[in-house]
Design a protein around this motif. Sequence first.
Motif, short mmCIF file in Angstrom:
data_model
loop_
_atom_site.label_atom_id
_atom_site.label_comp_id
_atom_site.label_asym_id
_atom_site.label_seq_id
_atom_site.Cartn_x
_atom_site.Cartn_y
_atom_site.Cartn_z
N GLY A 189 0.80 -1.21 0.00
CA GLY A 189 0.00 0.00 0.00
C GLY A 189 0.84 1.26 0.00
N GLY A 190 2.02 1.16 0.55
CA GLY A 190 2.92 2.30 0.58
C GLY A 190 3.77 2.46 -0.67
N GLY A 191 3.58 1.53 -1.62
CA GLY A 191 4.30 1.65 -2.88
C GLY A 191 5.62 0.91 -2.96
N ILE A 192 5.93 0.12 -1.94
CA ILE A 192 7.16 -0.68 -2.00
C ILE A 192 6.93 -1.85 -2.95
CG2 ILE A 192 8.76 -2.09 -0.68
CD1 ILE A 192 8.02 -0.37 1.77
N THR A 193 7.88 -2.04 -3.84
CA THR A 193 7.73 -3.08 -4.86
C THR A 193 8.82 -4.14 -4.76
OG1 THR A 193 9.03 -1.78 -6.45
CG2 THR A 193 6.64 -1.47 -6.46
N ASP A 194 8.50 -5.29 -5.30
CA ASP A 194 9.48 -6.37 -5.40
C ASP A 194 9.18 -7.13 -6.69
OD1 ASP A 194 10.46 -9.30 -3.47
OD2 ASP A 194 11.64 -7.91 -4.70
N TYR A 195 10.23 -7.59 -7.33
CA TYR A 195 10.09 -8.26 -8.62
C TYR A 195 10.89 -9.56 -8.65
CZ TYR A 195 8.51 -3.68 -10.28
OH TYR A 195 7.83 -2.50 -10.45
N ALA A 196 10.42 -10.47 -9.47
CA ALA A 196 11.22 -11.64 -9.78
C ALA A 196 12.45 -11.18 -10.55
CB ALA A 196 10.42 -12.64 -10.61
N ASP A 197 13.57 -11.85 -10.33
CA ASP A 197 14.81 -11.45 -11.01
C ASP A 197 14.63 -11.47 -12.52
OD1 ASP A 197 17.09 -13.06 -8.66
OD2 ASP A 197 16.13 -11.09 -8.63
N TYR A 217 -1.71 -2.62 -11.67
CA TYR A 217 -1.30 -2.69 -13.07
C TYR A 217 0.05 -3.38 -13.18
CZ TYR A 217 -4.71 1.12 -13.20
OH TYR A 217 -5.83 1.89 -13.06
N LEU A 218 0.29 -3.97 -14.33
CA LEU A 218 1.61 -4.54 -14.62
C LEU A 218 1.98 -4.12 -16.03
CD1 LEU A 218 3.90 -6.32 -13.47
CD2 LEU A 218 2.89 -8.22 -14.76
N GLU A 219 2.95 -3.23 -16.13
CA GLU A 219 3.46 -2.79 -17.42
C GLU A 219 4.61 -3.71 -17.79
OE1 GLU A 219 2.17 0.06 -18.97
OE2 GLU A 219 3.35 -0.48 -20.74
N MET A 220 4.47 -4.38 -18.93
CA MET A 220 5.46 -5.36 -19.35
C MET A 220 6.10 -4.91 -20.65
SD MET A 220 3.43 -8.89 -18.47
CE MET A 220 2.21 -8.64 -19.75
N ASN A 221 7.40 -4.68 -20.61
CA ASN A 221 8.15 -4.25 -21.78
C ASN A 221 9.22 -5.28 -22.13
OD1 ASN A 221 6.78 -1.67 -21.96
ND2 ASN A 221 8.01 -1.01 -20.21
N SER A 222 9.74 -5.16 -23.34
CA SER A 222 10.80 -6.06 -23.80
C SER A 222 10.43 -7.52 -23.54
CB SER A 222 12.13 -5.71 -23.11
OG SER A 222 12.49 -4.38 -23.37
N LEU A 223 9.24 -7.87 -23.92
CA LEU A 223 8.74 -9.21 -23.64
C LEU A 223 9.51 -10.27 -24.39
CD1 LEU A 223 4.97 -8.34 -23.51
CD2 LEU A 223 6.23 -9.52 -21.70
N LYS A 224 9.66 -11.41 -23.74
CA LYS A 224 10.40 -12.54 -24.28
C LYS A 224 9.47 -13.75 -24.36
CE LYS A 224 14.51 -10.99 -21.74
NZ LYS A 224 15.52 -11.40 -20.72
N PRO A 225 9.78 -14.70 -25.22
CA PRO A 225 8.94 -15.90 -25.29
C PRO A 225 8.79 -16.60 -23.94
CG PRO A 225 10.38 -15.82 -27.19
CD PRO A 225 10.80 -14.68 -26.28
N THR A 272 6.98 -3.26 -14.68
CA THR A 272 6.73 -2.27 -13.64
C THR A 272 5.33 -2.49 -13.07
OG1 THR A 272 8.14 -0.64 -14.74
CG2 THR A 272 6.61 0.17 -13.06
N ILE A 273 5.25 -2.64 -11.77
CA ILE A 273 3.96 -2.79 -11.10
C ILE A 273 3.57 -1.46 -10.46
CG2 ILE A 273 4.96 -3.59 -8.91
CD1 ILE A 273 2.52 -5.48 -8.68
N SER A 274 2.29 -1.15 -10.52
CA SER A 274 1.79 0.06 -9.88
C SER A 274 0.36 -0.21 -9.41
CB SER A 274 1.82 1.24 -10.86
OG SER A 274 1.02 0.98 -12.00
N ARG A 275 -0.13 0.68 -8.57
CA ARG A 275 -1.49 0.47 -8.07
C ARG A 275 -2.19 1.81 -7.85
NH1 ARG A 275 -1.01 -2.32 -2.18
NH2 ARG A 275 -3.12 -1.56 -1.84
N ASP A 276 -3.49 1.75 -7.94
CA ASP A 276 -4.34 2.90 -7.63
C ASP A 276 -5.17 2.48 -6.42
OD1 ASP A 276 -6.40 4.77 -7.44
OD2 ASP A 276 -6.38 5.15 -9.60
N ASN A 277 -4.79 2.94 -5.26
CA ASN A 277 -5.45 2.51 -4.02
C ASN A 277 -6.92 2.91 -4.00
OD1 ASN A 277 -3.11 1.34 -2.99
ND2 ASN A 277 -2.45 3.24 -2.03
N ALA A 278 -7.23 4.07 -4.54
CA ALA A 278 -8.61 4.54 -4.53
C ALA A 278 -9.52 3.65 -5.36
CB ALA A 278 -8.67 5.98 -5.03
#
Length: 120
Positions: free
Chosen positions: A53-61, A79-87, A68-74
């Motif tokens: 809720g405070g915006g701290i993030t963690d990702y798989a290596d 959301y999950l923004e996924m770039n440079s996608l791989k098979p 990039t993960i983000s959230r709208d608390n209200a």
Amino acid sequence: QVQLVESGGGLVQTGGSLRLSCSASASIFSIDTMGWYRQAPGTQRELVAVITGGGITDYADSVKGRFTISRDNAKNTVYLEMNSLKPEDTAIYYCNVKARDSFMAPLIYWGKGTLVTVSS
């Protein structure tokens, strides 16, 4: 009854981008974390990214620097923004919410999943 509804999956070429969204159908009393997991055929479900809720993030290596993960608390939306996608990113992506009820008992919610397919 809270339901998590995911959207944004689909077919994309290697190097492309997708944005996943997950919204709760009703208000959740106290959310601890919101996150995304994924499961490819023949593998176990794995954590992709999580946000507090405070915006701290963690990702798989395997996705650091690309997702990039983000959230709208209200809006109780993550959301999950996924770039440079791989098979190897091809999988069903599941939204996850960890929360507590009014008695502070833990609750876990899962979405039904959205398929992401990355073609080579």
